[in-house]
Enzyme design. Structure first.
Site, PDB file in Angstrom:
ATOM      1  N   TYR A  81       0.722  -1.246  -0.225  1.00 30.78           N
ATOM      2  CA  TYR A  81       0.207   0.054   0.095  1.00 30.78           C
ATOM      3  C   TYR A  81       0.970   1.328  -0.057  1.00 30.78           C
ATOM      4  O   TYR A  81       0.632   2.047  -0.963  1.00 30.78           O
ATOM      5  CB  TYR A  81      -0.818   0.090   1.279  1.00 30.78           C
TER       6      TYR A  81
ATOM      7  N   LYS B 151       1.303   4.145  -2.882  1.00 34.45           N
ATOM      8  CA  LYS B 151       0.871   5.636  -2.899  1.00 34.45           C
ATOM      9  C   LYS B 151       2.165   6.321  -3.137  1.00 34.45           C
ATOM     10  O   LYS B 151       1.755   7.696  -3.457  1.00 34.45           O
ATOM     11  CB  LYS B 151       0.361   5.833  -1.301  1.00 34.45           C
TER      12      LYS B 151
END
Ligand SMILES: NC(=O)c1ccc[n+]([C@@H]2O[C@H](COP(=O)([O-])OP(=O)(O)OC[C@H]3O[C@@H](n4cnc5c(N)ncnc54)[C@H](OP(=O)(O)O)[C@@H]3O)[C@@H](O)[C@H]2O)c1
Ligand SMILES: *[C@@H]1O[C@H](CO)[C@@H](O)[C@H](O)[C@H]1NC(C)=O
Length: 339
Positions: free
Chosen positions: A213, A217
């Site tokens: 994750y 990002k």
């Protein structure tokens, strides 16, 4: 003590000081001064009004495209962009939820048109050609790259299910690139557009136990800043929204506080601060507009070392993981008792 005597003391002190001490004092003052200046710059910036949404076609028939529009942050982008006078194009997985929000918008803002588009961005064969066909016929003024997936709970990389790994890359990275690629040419030819991508503090400092994750990002953050610079002067504004915690299903946080806004409060601060850097002091194409998030980024950017924050994140996520496991065990025990 009179002013004259203070002055005399100060002059005497300076005269008595070795040169090295004086130099150190000056460097210290300069260092503190630059920090104070940067903090003040953030506050002044946050008080500045953003670029008005009319620049991007509000109330002139332009469309706002929102991905992941049925819950959390995306749902509020859809509602508030409709309130601002954009027609809204809603893309998410679940048709029934899309219909629900489209009806809510139609009831609240009768002059606004809505279109819904069911698409599963985690699927490697999601129909982007079909999406392109619909979007090519619309005057898209705003794109909100909002859809995103995180871990169910902080997990070591070697234990992360392969499916979760693929889904996170497919949704957070691929969908963002593919949807943006569809709308950018039209925006450039109309010389106006706004592309907001919902980023995360998970990319400010790498997040151990959320490695995929966090990396996804970081990808959209770097990509978005580079794209923003490429499109300078075309009338298309590109911004990465640096987002800390917001109440939602994804964050699993249910109670708002000064530092953790509801999606409604968060989106309101975003839409009123377009072009405002806020906590991302001096960082082009990044915006940290919410007043409870901005100082957090300032502290992370200015105080302590990268190593300190990496360790801080590691401990934080180990702790969240321990609590999630304990909660699961409690629930499992309850379920057995209940049988
Ligand atoms: N909440 C936070 O604290 C926080 C912090 C930093 C960054 N963010 C970022 O903010 C963005 C929005 O997060 P959120 O907290 O608002 O999430 P959320 O409440 O879980 O909402 C996610 C939305 O995306 C849709 N969606 C999920 N999977 C999808 C898929 N495979 N295909 C199409 N649509 C899908 C969901 O609708 P369906 O289920 O109907 O598809 C829903 O509308 C994400 O990019 C997230 O990384 C959130
Ligand atoms: C993402 O896009 C790339 C490039 O188009 C593709 O090779 C890859 O299979 C896609 N999915 C994932 C999970 O990487």
């Amino acid at each position: 003590m009179s002013l004259a005597s203070i002055q005399k003391h100060a002059t005497d002190w300076v005269a008595d000081c070795p040169l090295s001490t004086l130099a150190l004092a000056l460097i210290g003052a300069g260092w503190l001064g630059s920090y104070a200046l940067s903090f003040a710059r953030m506050l002044v910036d946050l008080a500045r009004p953003g670029i008005p949404l009319s620049r991007f076609g509000a109330k002139k028939g332009a469309w706002a495209v929102v991905t992941g529009a049925t819950a959390g942050i995306g749902r509020d982008f859809a509602l508030q962009l409709a309130a601002a006078g954009f027609n809204v194009f809603l893309a998410s997985r679940t048709t029934s939820k899309l219909e629900e929000i489209a009806q809510e918008i139609a009831a609240q803002y009768p002059s606004v048109q809505t279109k819904i588009h069911a698409i599963d961005f985690s699927s490697a064969n999601a129909d982007y050609a079909g999406l392109k066909q619909v979007l090519d016929s619309l005057d898209v003024g705003v794109l909100i790259n909002n859809v995103g997936k995180s871990y169910d709970e902080p997990t070591f990389f070697q234990d992360l299910p392969e499916q979760d790994m693929t889904d996170i890359v497919e949704i957070n990275v691929n969908a963002t690139l593919k949807v943006t690629k569809i709308v950018v040419p039209g925006m450039i030819s109309r010389k106006r557009g706004l592309i907001l991508t919902v980023g995360s503090f998970a990319s400010l400092i790498p997040s151990p136990l959320l490695a995929v994750y966090s990396g996804s990002k970081a990808f959209v953050s770097t990509w978005s800043q580079a794209l923003g610079s490429e499109l300078q002067g075309t009338g298309v504004e590109v911004e990465l929204l640096n987002t800390y915690f917001v109440v939602s299903k994804l964050s699993k946080i249910r109670k708002s506080s000064w530092m953790i806004p509801t999606p409604k409060t968060y989106v309101r601060s975003v839409l009123s601060h377009i072009g405002v850097r806020g906590g991302a002091v001096g960082q082009p194409h990044i915006s940290t507009p919410y007043h409870g998030h901005a100082p957090v980024q300032w502290v992370v950017d200015h105080l302590f070392s990268h190593r300190f924050w990496l360790n801080y994140n590691r401990k934080l996520h180990l702790d969240i993981r321990r609590r999630a496991i304990r909660k699961r065990e409690r629930e499992a025990a309850k379920a057995i008792k209940g049988e």
